[in-house]
Design an enzyme around this catalytic site. Structure first.
Site: not given
Length: 306
Positions: A102, A129, A132, A223, A263, A291
């Site tokens: 990450r 991402h 996700q 987001d 998310c 997830r």
């Protein structure tokens, strides 16, 4: 051997097979059947960006699969103190069975993968991402919104938006993106998605009107307006994103059975209202849990692909 750096690298069939495997493992997990698919395997988890969901889901996931996760921050390894990425990649991949990273730059992730002897997973970069999106689509399946969906994304043209573009282009559904002027998606990524959409039949629309994007949509998602590393821009972004909050009035424009995705972390009163976040159409906590299960499916799939 396969890496998981962006959804662009995967076919529709492969993406769906990963999610199906995740759903299977989730069902087993709910029955408390924790099968050791990755018995005694080790997942190295490199975090240049901190995260609640990414760390907990990967560390719990590898444990439930019979393996062990190693949390490695910049303070723990030489990668953050001057060692070349290629050296770190060759060392860690000689000792571990899989690596999750990450980080900020997609180029760093790709360089690491090019020198790695084991599968590398993108846990988030500034560009994409993808893990996700596996969880998001799994959630859409579970809530009956995966058959010819119309997805509306409202907010920043960021890594989440780019990943939605990739998923829509691969799976062939309709995606509508509404961003403020000056915060549009990356032009090269959009062009790539539009080219892929010609083959899959996807309908991709980008614009600046959130109400137009949401009207009739079966999935509404957003987001945070200021991602990690953009803290200095937060006040300006709050001003620039005025009118882009997903509130009750905007959700009322969506299909009656539409679901809301986010998310997380979510900033109530900015990109989404408290009423929508906690309302009956919100499935964000199912999404967050997924997830764990989607990533377990991904790790097992990657292990089998060696």
């Amino acid at each position: 051997m396969r890496h998981f750096l962006t959804l662009r690298d995967y076919t529709k069939e492969e993406i769906l097979s990963i999610i199906d495997l995740g759903l299977q493992i989730k069902s087993e997990c709910k029955r408390r059947e924790h099968k050791p698919y990755l018995d005694k395997q080790t997942l190295a988890m490199i975090f240049e960006k901190s995260s609640t969901r990414t760390r907990v889901s990967f560390e719990t996931g590898i444990y439930q699969l019979g393996g062990q996760g190693l949390f490695l921050s910049n303070r723990d390894i030489h990668l953050g103190r001057g060692e070349p990425v290629k050296d770190t990649a060759r060392v860690i991949s000689s000792m571990c069975d899989m690596v999750m990273i990450r980080t900020f730059e997609q180029s760093m992730l790709e360089e690491f993968a090019s020198f790695s002897k084991v599968p590398v997973i993108n846990g988030l970069t500034d560009s994409y991402h993808p893990v996700q999106l596996l969880a998001d689509y799994m959630t859409m399946i579970e809530h009956g919104q995966a058959e010819n969906p119309v997805v509306a994304y409202v907010g920043d043209g960021n890594n989440m938006t780019h990943s939605w573009l990739m998923l829509a282009a691969k799976l062939g559904f309709e995606l509508r993106v509404a961003t403020p002027k000056g915060y549009e998606v990356d032009a090269a990524i959009l062009a790539d998605a539009l080219e892929m959409a010609k083959r899959s039949g996807a309908v991709i629309k980008v614009g600046n009107d959130p109400k137009e994007a949401i009207a009739g949509a079966t999935v509404v998602t957003t987001d945070t307006w200021a991602s990690m590393g953009q803290e200095d821009e937060k006040e300006q972004r709050v001003r620039d994103f005025a009118g882009y909050i997903v509130d009750e009035a905007k959700m009322a424009l969506a299909a009656e059975d539409a679901i809301f995705l986010h998310c997380l972390p979510a900033y109530r009163g900015q990109e989404v209202s408290e009423g929508v976040l906690e309302g009956p159409q919100s499935v964000i906590f199912d999404e967050a849990e997924n997830r764990l299960h989607a990533q377990k499916g991904l790790m097992v799939w990657l292990d089998r692909a060696r």
